[in-house]
Design a protein around this motif. Structure first.
Motif, PDB file in Angstrom:
ATOM      1  N   GLN A 106       0.805  -1.114   0.129  1.00  0.00           N
ATOM      2  CA  GLN A 106       0.054   0.006  -0.060  1.00  0.00           C
ATOM      3  C   GLN A 106       0.916   1.104  -0.076  1.00  0.00           C
ATOM      4  O   GLN A 106       1.982   1.229   0.538  1.00  0.00           O
ATOM      5  CB  GLN A 106      -1.073   0.010   1.292  1.00  0.00           C
ATOM      6  N   PHE A 107       0.418   2.274  -0.576  1.00  0.00           N
ATOM      7  CA  PHE A 107       1.130   3.446  -0.828  1.00  0.00           C
ATOM      8  C   PHE A 107       1.011   4.298   0.484  1.00  0.00           C
ATOM      9  O   PHE A 107       0.002   4.393   1.260  1.00  0.00           O
ATOM     10  CB  PHE A 107       0.662   4.431  -2.144  1.00  0.00           C
ATOM     11  N   PRO A 108       1.895   4.913   0.776  1.00  0.00           N
ATOM     12  CA  PRO A 108       1.999   6.027   2.247  1.00  0.00           C
ATOM     13  C   PRO A 108       0.600   6.934   1.997  1.00  0.00           C
ATOM     14  O   PRO A 108       0.622   7.237   1.009  1.00  0.00           O
ATOM     15  CB  PRO A 108       3.312   6.595   2.208  1.00  0.00           C
ATOM     16  N   PRO A 109       0.259   7.090   3.333  1.00  0.00           N
ATOM     17  CA  PRO A 109      -0.764   8.332   3.159  1.00  0.00           C
ATOM     18  C   PRO A 109      -0.373   9.605   2.565  1.00  0.00           C
ATOM     19  O   PRO A 109       0.886  10.098   2.625  1.00  0.00           O
ATOM     20  CB  PRO A 109      -0.868   8.248   4.928  1.00  0.00           C
ATOM     21  N   GLY A 110      -1.309   9.794   1.660  1.00  0.00           N
ATOM     22  CA  GLY A 110      -1.087  11.282   0.978  1.00  0.00           C
ATOM     23  C   GLY A 110      -0.258  11.360  -0.452  1.00  0.00           C
ATOM     24  O   GLY A 110       0.232  11.962  -1.172  1.00  0.00           O
ATOM     25  N   THR A 111      -0.133   9.911  -0.838  1.00  0.00           N
ATOM     26  CA  THR A 111       0.626   9.598  -1.976  1.00  0.00           C
ATOM     27  C   THR A 111      -0.131   8.844  -3.118  1.00  0.00           C
ATOM     28  O   THR A 111       0.453   8.053  -3.939  1.00  0.00           O
ATOM     29  CB  THR A 111       1.908   9.009  -1.750  1.00  0.00           C
ATOM     30  N   SER A 112      -1.625   8.778  -2.891  1.00  0.00           N
ATOM     31  CA  SER A 112      -2.231   7.963  -3.610  1.00  0.00           C
ATOM     32  C   SER A 112      -2.209   8.367  -5.231  1.00  0.00           C
ATOM     33  O   SER A 112      -2.562   7.426  -5.972  1.00  0.00           O
ATOM     34  CB  SER A 112      -3.801   8.082  -3.189  1.00  0.00           C
ATOM     35  N   LYS A 113      -1.770   9.387  -5.369  1.00  0.00           N
ATOM     36  CA  LYS A 113      -1.495  10.125  -7.014  1.00  0.00           C
ATOM     37  C   LYS A 113      -0.654   9.060  -7.580  1.00  0.00           C
ATOM     38  O   LYS A 113      -0.644   9.061  -8.821  1.00  0.00           O
ATOM     39  CB  LYS A 113      -1.221  11.447  -7.065  1.00  0.00           C
ATOM     40  N   TRP A 114       0.081   8.342  -7.065  1.00  0.00           N
ATOM     41  CA  TRP A 114       1.192   7.438  -7.549  1.00  0.00           C
ATOM     42  C   TRP A 114       0.608   6.102  -7.759  1.00  0.00           C
ATOM     43  O   TRP A 114       1.352   5.157  -8.487  1.00  0.00           O
ATOM     44  CB  TRP A 114       2.515   7.195  -6.651  1.00  0.00           C
ATOM     45  N   ASN A 115      -0.656   5.771  -7.298  1.00  0.00           N
ATOM     46  CA  ASN A 115      -1.161   4.367  -7.720  1.00  0.00           C
ATOM     47  C   ASN A 115      -1.455   4.465  -9.110  1.00  0.00           C
ATOM     48  O   ASN A 115      -2.409   5.379  -9.537  1.00  0.00           O
ATOM     49  CB  ASN A 115      -2.316   4.436  -6.752  1.00  0.00           C
ATOM     50  N   LYS A 116      -1.165   3.462  -9.967  1.00  0.00           N
ATOM     51  CA  LYS A 116      -1.230   3.597 -11.325  1.00  0.00           C
ATOM     52  C   LYS A 116      -2.541   3.576 -11.856  1.00  0.00           C
ATOM     53  O   LYS A 116      -2.865   4.139 -12.729  1.00  0.00           O
ATOM     54  CB  LYS A 116      -0.295   2.273 -11.878  1.00  0.00           C
ATOM     55  N   ILE A 117      -3.686   3.124 -11.120  1.00  0.00           N
ATOM     56  CA  ILE A 117      -4.782   3.136 -11.486  1.00  0.00           C
ATOM     57  C   ILE A 117      -5.469   4.448 -11.983  1.00  0.00           C
ATOM     58  O   ILE A 117      -6.181   4.674 -12.620  1.00  0.00           O
ATOM     59  CB  ILE A 117      -5.694   2.174 -10.794  1.00  0.00           C
ATOM     60  N   GLU A 118      -4.707   5.385 -11.126  1.00  0.00           N
ATOM     61  CA  GLU A 118      -5.173   6.898 -11.178  1.00  0.00           C
ATOM     62  C   GLU A 118      -5.095   7.415 -12.739  1.00  0.00           C
ATOM     63  O   GLU A 118      -5.957   8.012 -13.261  1.00  0.00           O
ATOM     64  CB  GLU A 118      -4.724   7.683  -9.904  1.00  0.00           C
ATOM     65  N   HIS A 119      -3.903   7.258 -13.143  1.00  0.00           N
ATOM     66  CA  HIS A 119      -3.457   7.952 -14.304  1.00  0.00           C
ATOM     67  C   HIS A 119      -3.373   6.867 -15.550  1.00  0.00           C
ATOM     68  O   HIS A 119      -2.847   7.140 -16.417  1.00  0.00           O
ATOM     69  CB  HIS A 119      -2.041   8.459 -13.979  1.00  0.00           C
ATOM     70  N   HIS A 120      -3.549   5.673 -15.171  1.00  0.00           N
ATOM     71  CA  HIS A 120      -3.789   4.716 -16.340  1.00  0.00           C
ATOM     72  C   HIS A 120      -5.091   4.332 -16.737  1.00  0.00           C
ATOM     73  O   HIS A 120      -5.200   3.609 -17.629  1.00  0.00           O
ATOM     74  CB  HIS A 120      -2.804   3.458 -15.968  1.00  0.00           C
ATOM     75  N   LEU A 121      -6.034   4.445 -15.595  1.00  0.00           N
ATOM     76  CA  LEU A 121      -7.295   4.035 -15.987  1.00  0.00           C
ATOM     77  C   LEU A 121      -8.523   5.253 -15.702  1.00  0.00           C
ATOM     78  O   LEU A 121      -9.295   5.505 -16.634  1.00  0.00           O
ATOM     79  CB  LEU A 121      -7.833   2.775 -15.343  1.00  0.00           C
ATOM     80  N   PHE A 122      -8.558   5.629 -14.351  1.00  0.00           N
ATOM     81  CA  PHE A 122      -9.491   6.344 -13.921  1.00  0.00           C
ATOM     82  C   PHE A 122      -9.688   7.724 -14.850  1.00  0.00           C
ATOM     83  O   PHE A 122     -10.491   8.222 -15.103  1.00  0.00           O
ATOM     84  CB  PHE A 122      -9.456   6.676 -12.543  1.00  0.00           C
ATOM     85  N   CYS A 123      -8.526   8.324 -15.081  1.00  0.00           N
ATOM     86  CA  CYS A 123      -8.382   9.652 -15.683  1.00  0.00           C
ATOM     87  C   CYS A 123      -9.119   9.673 -17.309  1.00  0.00           C
ATOM     88  O   CYS A 123      -9.698  10.353 -17.593  1.00  0.00           O
ATOM     89  CB  CYS A 123      -6.934   9.986 -15.995  1.00  0.00           C
ATOM     90  N   TYR A 124      -8.924   8.458 -17.838  1.00  0.00           N
ATOM     91  CA  TYR A 124      -9.282   8.163 -19.331  1.00  0.00           C
ATOM     92  C   TYR A 124     -10.975   8.072 -19.207  1.00  0.00           C
ATOM     93  O   TYR A 124     -11.545   8.465 -20.052  1.00  0.00           O
ATOM     94  CB  TYR A 124      -8.770   7.020 -19.969  1.00  0.00           C
ATOM     95  N   ILE A 125     -11.250   7.311 -18.262  1.00  0.00           N
ATOM     96  CA  ILE A 125     -12.758   7.322 -17.941  1.00  0.00           C
ATOM     97  C   ILE A 125     -13.319   8.504 -17.657  1.00  0.00           C
ATOM     98  O   ILE A 125     -14.468   8.810 -18.477  1.00  0.00           O
ATOM     99  CB  ILE A 125     -13.028   6.254 -16.775  1.00  0.00           C
ATOM    100  N   SER A 126     -12.738   9.374 -16.845  1.00  0.00           N
ATOM    101  CA  SER A 126     -13.535  10.583 -16.807  1.00  0.00           C
ATOM    102  C   SER A 126     -13.252  11.594 -18.024  1.00  0.00           C
ATOM    103  O   SER A 126     -14.360  12.048 -18.266  1.00  0.00           O
ATOM    104  CB  SER A 126     -12.674  11.389 -15.616  1.00  0.00           C
ATOM    105  N   LYS A 127     -12.375  11.435 -19.023  1.00  0.00           N
ATOM    106  CA  LYS A 127     -12.439  12.064 -20.258  1.00  0.00           C
ATOM    107  C   LYS A 127     -13.274  11.280 -21.077  1.00  0.00           C
ATOM    108  O   LYS A 127     -13.934  12.379 -21.720  1.00  0.00           O
ATOM    109  CB  LYS A 127     -10.812  11.867 -20.902  1.00  0.00           C
ATOM    110  N   ASN A 128     -13.795  10.056 -20.842  1.00  0.00           N
ATOM    111  CA  ASN A 128     -14.475   9.587 -21.905  1.00  0.00           C
ATOM    112  C   ASN A 128     -16.121  10.007 -21.668  1.00  0.00           C
ATOM    113  O   ASN A 128     -17.014  10.267 -22.504  1.00  0.00           O
ATOM    114  CB  ASN A 128     -14.507   8.082 -21.766  1.00  0.00           C
TER     115      ASN A 128
END
Length: 398
Positions: free
Chosen positions: A302-324
């Motif tokens: 698990q990523f340390p508190p306050g560093t969730s932006k480095w979890n790959k799902i954020e910028h490899h999946l969720f951001c593209y769903i939001s754009k779609n």
């Protein structure tokens, strides 16, 4: 053919105040004796203005200026000594921490009233705005930048390196590595969705004038890092640890087991908070049940508190769903499934989505006896964030 004086008037229209004076002074000099009076009659300028232009004609040109330095009206701040300080004191009150000024909406209108009532200073709103601008003030929104859970950089970097080393090893050996997290809850219905879409000019899509509703979608995502594939389980009830592991189980049954049929291990990365938080015993208990059912040994990082932006799902999946689905209301669960299932990228991302109609109760906790059945082994590196859950081996019956 226009008269000379009419031509002079046409020229004057295109000049600023200084060049008008100089042009008039030049004409007066050209006419010689009585030239000032003649220019006055032709152009309507005052005698003093024309004579001033004749003097300026003899001076050095002012580069990039119309008036001499220091000319023009004095600033109101110069007329009323202490005006700027008084305005700053209202915006950022000093002294008494309970001052009523701290609890006041400081619009220009309110600032003007406070100056009049408390400082006996009467100025216009635009003067206040000019002073604030001159002193470097501007309207600014809050900025999210303070991390109350900021970690020691060395400790954080050590965890990042550990996650990378583990994940590279698992991928090289043909075992799945997934990134997991819950996306923001979305309202189902004709509600505003952030973003923009192409529409005929002046014809925006009309949605409800309020942003509250009973139906919601809770997208829980599983991103397969090596395969660049996403799986999103759309919940309708609550975002709990049970729901998080149920989403992982669905991914394994519908996608993972087919792609990794010989896998013995599963590594997952997740945030340290939320429904998959590192402190939740319910999450560990649910993972144990999943491990028992599949026979997989589960490695959790698990990523340390306050560093969730480095979890790959954020910028490899969720951001593209939001754009779609940007700018398009999510009218129904079918619409949500359609947008998510059709999310793609140039790198080859494919996403599968399914609807979860299950009920997930809040505030569920495993008992002490149940926690004794969790076969959890913590790692040497940051044991609070890294651990392994091993399946319970069923003894063969005689």
């Amino acid at each position: 053919m226009p008269r000379p004086d009419e031509i002079d008037k046409q020229v004057m229209v295109h000049l600023d105040e200084r060049t008008k004076r100089i042009y008039a002074g030049g004409l007066a000099k050209k006419y010689g004796y009585g030239g000032v009076s003649k220019v006055h009659r032709e152009l309507g300028l005052d005698h003093k203005t024309i004579r001033r232009g004749m003097k300026e004609l003899e001076q050095e040109p002012l580069k990039g200026r119309i008036r001499k330095e220091g000319a023009g009206r004095k600033r109101e701040e110069e007329k009323q000594i202490g005006l700027g300080d008084a305005i700053e004191d209202i915006i950022e009150p000093k002294g008494d921490p309970m001052s009523i000024l701290r609890w006041t909406n400081k619009s220009l209108k309110k600032l003007k009233k406070i100056l009049k009532d408390m400082k006996d200073i009467d100025v216009c709103e635009h003067v206040i705005a000019d002073i604030l601008h001159h002193r470097g003030y501007s309207l600014q929104a809050n900025k999210k930048n303070i991390n109350n859970k900021e970690q020691d950089p060395k400790k954080r970097d050590k965890q990042f390196k550990y996650i990378r080393r583990l994940s590279e090893g698992f991928i090289a050996s043909g075992n799945p590595v997934v990134s997991m997290d819950t996306k923001k809850k979305e309202l189902i219905g004709n509600f505003k969705n952030n973003g923009q879409e192409y529409r005929p000019k002046g014809n925006p899509r009309e949605v409800n004038d309020h942003d509250f509703g009973k139906k919601k979608a809770i997208p829980y995502g599983i991103y397969d890092i090596a395969a660049d594939q996403g799986f999103v389980n759309i919940g309708q009830d609550h975002d709990t640890a049970q729901f998080a592991v149920a989403s992982l189980k669905r991914w394994w049954e519908q996608t993972g087991r087919l792609q990794y049929d010989s896998a013995k291990y599963l590594m997952m990365t997740a945030d340290s908070g939320g429904s998959n938080g590192y402190r939740l015993n319910q999450f560990k208990w649910e993972l144990q049940q999943f491990a028992n059912e599949t026979g997989l040994k589960i490695f959790v990082s698990q990523f340390p508190p306050g560093t969730s932006k480095w979890n790959k799902i954020e910028h490899h999946l969720f951001c593209y769903i939001s754009k779609n689905w940007a700018g398009k209301p999510l009218l129904s669960y079918e619409v949500v499934l359609g947008f998510i299932g059709n999310t793609t990228t140039e790198s080859g991302l494919k996403v599968r989505a399914c609807l979860d109609t299950g009920t997930y109760h809040l505030r569920q906790k495993p008992t002490k006896e149940q926690m004794k059945q969790v076969h959890l082994r913590r790692h040497m590196c940051h044991p609070e964030w890294n651990y392994t859950i091993e399946p319970v081996r069923q003894e063969a019956s005689a």
